[in-house]
Design a protein around this motif. Structure first.
Motif, PDB file in Angstrom:
ATOM      1  N   LEU A  86       0.833  -1.201   0.000  1.00 24.75           N
ATOM      2  CA  LEU A  86       0.000   0.000   0.000  1.00 24.75           C
ATOM      3  C   LEU A  86       0.870   1.255   0.000  1.00 24.75           C
ATOM      4  O   LEU A  86       0.626   2.195  -0.760  1.00 24.75           O
ATOM      5  CB  LEU A  86      -0.926  -0.005   1.223  1.00 24.75           C
ATOM      6  N   GLN A  87       1.902   1.280   0.826  1.00 22.46           N
ATOM      7  CA  GLN A  87       2.778   2.442   0.903  1.00 22.46           C
ATOM      8  C   GLN A  87       3.511   2.684  -0.412  1.00 22.46           C
ATOM      9  O   GLN A  87       3.656   3.831  -0.838  1.00 22.46           O
ATOM     10  CB  GLN A  87       3.775   2.277   2.050  1.00 22.46           C
ATOM     11  N   ILE A  88       3.948   1.624  -1.073  1.00 20.42           N
ATOM     12  CA  ILE A  88       4.605   1.775  -2.371  1.00 20.42           C
ATOM     13  C   ILE A  88       3.637   2.402  -3.372  1.00 20.42           C
ATOM     14  O   ILE A  88       3.998   3.307  -4.120  1.00 20.42           O
ATOM     15  CB  ILE A  88       5.138   0.429  -2.892  1.00 20.42           C
ATOM     16  N   ALA A  89       2.394   1.909  -3.391  1.00 21.03           N
ATOM     17  CA  ALA A  89       1.395   2.442  -4.326  1.00 21.03           C
ATOM     18  C   ALA A  89       1.130   3.923  -4.056  1.00 21.03           C
ATOM     19  O   ALA A  89       1.104   4.736  -4.982  1.00 21.03           O
ATOM     20  CB  ALA A  89       0.100   1.642  -4.231  1.00 21.03           C
ATOM     21  N   ILE A  90       0.954   4.284  -2.795  1.00 22.66           N
ATOM     22  CA  ILE A  90       0.691   5.688  -2.460  1.00 22.66           C
ATOM     23  C   ILE A  90       1.898   6.544  -2.800  1.00 22.66           C
ATOM     24  O   ILE A  90       1.781   7.605  -3.418  1.00 22.66           O
ATOM     25  CB  ILE A  90       0.287   5.834  -0.978  1.00 22.66           C
ATOM     26  N   ASP A  91       3.105   6.077  -2.431  1.00 19.26           N
ATOM     27  CA  ASP A  91       4.322   6.838  -2.670  1.00 19.26           C
ATOM     28  C   ASP A  91       4.598   7.005  -4.167  1.00 19.26           C
ATOM     29  O   ASP A  91       5.055   8.056  -4.609  1.00 19.26           O
ATOM     30  CB  ASP A  91       5.508   6.150  -1.981  1.00 19.26           C
ATOM     31  N   THR A  92       4.292   5.999  -4.955  1.00 18.37           N
ATOM     32  CA  THR A  92       4.556   6.035  -6.396  1.00 18.37           C
ATOM     33  C   THR A  92       3.489   6.813  -7.164  1.00 18.37           C
ATOM     34  O   THR A  92       3.809   7.549  -8.095  1.00 18.37           O
ATOM     35  CB  THR A  92       4.639   4.599  -6.963  1.00 18.37           C
ATOM     36  N   CYS A  93       2.237   6.667  -6.762  1.00 20.13           N
ATOM     37  CA  CYS A  93       1.132   7.200  -7.586  1.00 20.13           C
ATOM     38  C   CYS A  93       0.340   8.352  -6.969  1.00 20.13           C
ATOM     39  O   CYS A  93      -0.479   8.960  -7.665  1.00 20.13           O
ATOM     40  CB  CYS A  93       0.162   6.063  -7.907  1.00 20.13           C
ATOM     41  N   HIS A  94       0.548   8.654  -5.708  1.00 19.36           N
ATOM     42  CA  HIS A  94      -0.289   9.680  -5.064  1.00 19.36           C
ATOM     43  C   HIS A  94       0.526  10.779  -4.385  1.00 19.36           C
ATOM     44  O   HIS A  94       0.414  11.936  -4.751  1.00 19.36           O
ATOM     45  CB  HIS A  94      -1.254   9.031  -4.069  1.00 19.36           C
ATOM     46  N   GLN A  95       1.298  10.435  -3.375  1.00 20.41           N
ATOM     47  CA  GLN A  95       2.069  11.437  -2.632  1.00 20.41           C
ATOM     48  C   GLN A  95       3.237  10.755  -1.940  1.00 20.41           C
ATOM     49  O   GLN A  95       3.217   9.550  -1.713  1.00 20.41           O
ATOM     50  CB  GLN A  95       1.200  12.150  -1.591  1.00 20.41           C
TER      51      GLN A  95
END
Length: 143
Positions: free
Chosen positions: A75-84
């Motif tokens: 989840l953190q990778i997805a948020i860090d890569t695609c959101h913030q």
């Protein structure tokens, strides 16, 4: 008798309000806690990693503050890569909760800071190309 009835009805109304307005209680009873990550095909040779629950193999799981696992890391990778920008440590702390709330707010869904199926469906996920390991972009998978 009238006072007792009014008192009982008042207590009942307060109890019903607590049940109706407590989103955390609804989540806790609905889905198991995500505890791992799995490969999910996007299209063609593109895929991503999403949290899931190993007990059933389902991505219909949830996480909230205090969780620690590979699922949180995905989840953190997805948020860090695609959101913030956020830290990637596998611990669902205040920073991850705030980031999930921001994703939920931007998608105009219920904002509670708890990751679950609804949040999974509205957030963007990093897409990887088989064999390359590099991010090819971000996309909502909707599933």
């Amino acid at each position: 008798m009238g006072k007792q009835l009014a008192s009982a009805l008042g207590a009942l109304a307060l109890g019903a309000g607590a049940v109706l307005t407590s989103p955390g209680a609804v989540h806790a009873a609905s889905y198991p806690t995500c505890n791992a990550q799995k490969v999910v095909s996007a299209s063609g040779s593109l895929f991503t990693y999403q949290p899931y629950y190993t007990g059933t193999g389902s991505r219909n799981c949830e996480m909230s503050q205090g969780a620690q696992s590979d699922a949180v890391y995905a989840l953190q990778i997805a948020i860090d890569t695609c959101h913030q920008d956020i830290s990637r440590d596998g611990i669902y702390g205040p920073e991850t909760r705030r980031a999930v709330r921001a994703v939920q707010n931007a998608a105009d869904v219920g904002v509670d800071g708890v990751y679950g199926p609804q949040t999974r469906k509205v957030m963007k996920w990093p897409l990887y190309k088989g064999g390359s390991g590099s991010v090819q972009g971000c996309s909502k998978l909707g599933v």
